[in-house]
Design an enzyme around this catalytic site. Structure first.
Site, PDB file in Angstrom:
ATOM      1  CG  LEU A  25      -1.997  -1.057   1.310  1.00 24.58           C
ATOM      2  CD1 LEU A  25      -2.748  -0.934   2.632  1.00 24.58           C
ATOM      3  CD2 LEU A  25      -2.959  -0.978   0.148  1.00 24.58           C
ATOM      4  CB  ALA A  28      -4.710  -4.322   0.960  1.00 20.15           C
ATOM      5  CB  SER A  68     -15.271  -0.494   7.669  1.00 21.89           C
ATOM      6  OG  SER A  68     -15.641  -0.679   9.017  1.00 21.89           O
ATOM      7  N   PRO A  70     -18.931  -3.872   5.811  1.00 25.10           N
ATOM      8  CG  PRO A  70     -17.120  -5.335   5.965  1.00 25.10           C
ATOM      9  CD  PRO A  70     -17.648  -4.157   5.189  1.00 25.10           C
ATOM     10  CE  LYS A 112     -11.876   0.129   5.963  1.00 27.26           C
ATOM     11  NZ  LYS A 112     -11.016  -0.740   5.136  1.00 27.26           N
TER      12      LYS A 112
END
Length: 364
Positions: free
Chosen positions: A78, A99, A144, A205, A181
């Protein structure tokens, strides 16, 4: 164990022929079942990780059915330079970008370097490679519910979160993982809307529960289970709740969103919300003859404020999450994709069984 045996393929998955899929972060807890499902459906997987040459970190993937023929591993990071994901993406029809750094308990001043920059730069790097790879037609991003909410009462008591919500609470110093996120997903949407060749679908999720494929798995949900199994949650546990979903449902959601012609936008992927104490009760009920001592009460907030950092519960989490339980509307994924959720109790008991088998947890 077959991924499709207990979590069968959806019609759109069955109807779609073999494809080539780039999956980032394949050694992570979430990614194992995604790779397993894709291979079982007949797809070829180009998996990226930081050290594919380390056999012990990828053995659980290379031993999967179909892996010898259709799993290729590539080195990518990343934080690497532009073009790091170009090679892995060559010839791919789809990209599943999972990732992202997952660090909840982080020292003050380290969030930008260890969380925010890798999450945003990594997303930009992956999607930059997508822009340079003409064969890619859809990207599925693992975001997320952390991008959706921060403090369950931030929008008023009883608010039920939907895909329209974005986290208004998190920042670099407050719930920085949640903030990472949010920023990463925002970057993905920015880059997706700047072009018209490929489409973006996002899976959101909450806490992910279920059996890990590797003994090296370090998911936060497994840490929650470990605290219960080792008695660290006895006699008092934090009075806090989370949305939760079976990891195999998360894998199915990614696979389905990848190929479903009607998939669009964000999808909350949460079975239901659950309190920490209920998780402990589910484990005790699954293993009634064990010496496990489930919590008998809830630790007061003042106590968690004092000892939280020492047990992996930062004070910003105590302030914003203890005493509350978020609630989510999961109807969009069900209505648009025909998705159905598995009972979370089964995910919890299967997680414990796998952790005992793999040696992550000791018999109790």
């Amino acid at each position: 164990m077959s991924q499709l045996e207990k979590h069968p393929a959806y019609p759109a998955e069955k109807d779609h022929g073999p494809a080539v899929v780039c999956v980032t972060g394949v050694t992570g807890f979430v990614c194992g079942p995604i790779v397993a499902r894709l291979l079982e459906l007949g797809h070829t997987v180009h998996g990226t990780c930081r050290a594919p040459e380390k056999a012990d970190t990828v053995a659980h993937l290379t031993s999967l059915p179909g892996a010898a023929e259709r799993l290729k591993l590539f080195k990518a990071d990343l934080t690497g330079p532009e073009g790091s994901f170009d090679e892995a993406m060559q010839g791919c029809d789809y990209v599943i970008h999972t990732a992202s750094p997952y660090i909840v308990n982080i020292k003050p001043g380290e969030a930008k370097a260890r969380l925010l920059d890798p999450a945003v730069h990594g997303t930009a790097s992956v999607l930059g490679s997508v822009n340079r790879t003409p064969s890619v037609k859809r990207v599925v991003l693992t975001s997320s519910c952390a991008a959706i909410y921060g403090n369950p009462s931030e929008r008023g008591q009883g608010h039920v979160y939907t895909e329209e919500d974005w986290n208004p609470t998190a920042s670099e110093t407050t719930l920085p993982y949640y903030y990472s996120k949010k920023l990463a997903e925002e970057k993905a949407w920015e880059m997706a809307t700047a072009q018209d060749r490929w489409t973006l679908v996002v899976i959101n999720p909450a806490a992910i529960m279920g059996p890990p494929l590797s003994s090296r798995s370090d998911g936060e949900s497994l840490g929650m289970i470990t605290k219960i199994l080792t008695g660290k949650a006895y006699p008092l546990c934090p009075h806090m709740g989370v949305g939760m979903v079976d990891i195999r449902d998360v894998a199915a959601a990614h696979s389905l969103a990848m190929v479903h012609p009607g998939a669009q936008g964000r999808y909350i992927c949460v079975c239901r919300s659950i309190w920490f104490a209920e998780i402990a009760r589910v484990i005790k009920e699954a293993y009634p003859d064990s010496h496990l001592k489930p919590p008998v009460g809830s630790a007061p907030k003042w106590l968690l404020w004092a000892v939280g950092p020492a047990i992996g519960l930062p004070r910003d989490m105590v302030t914003n999450l203890v005493g509350q339980c978020p609630h989510f509307n999961n109807s969009k994924i069900q209505a648009e994709l025909g998705f159905s959720f598995s009972p979370i109790e089964k995910a919890i008991s299967d997680a414990v069984e796998a952790m005992l088998r793999l040696g992550i947890a000791k018999p109790f």
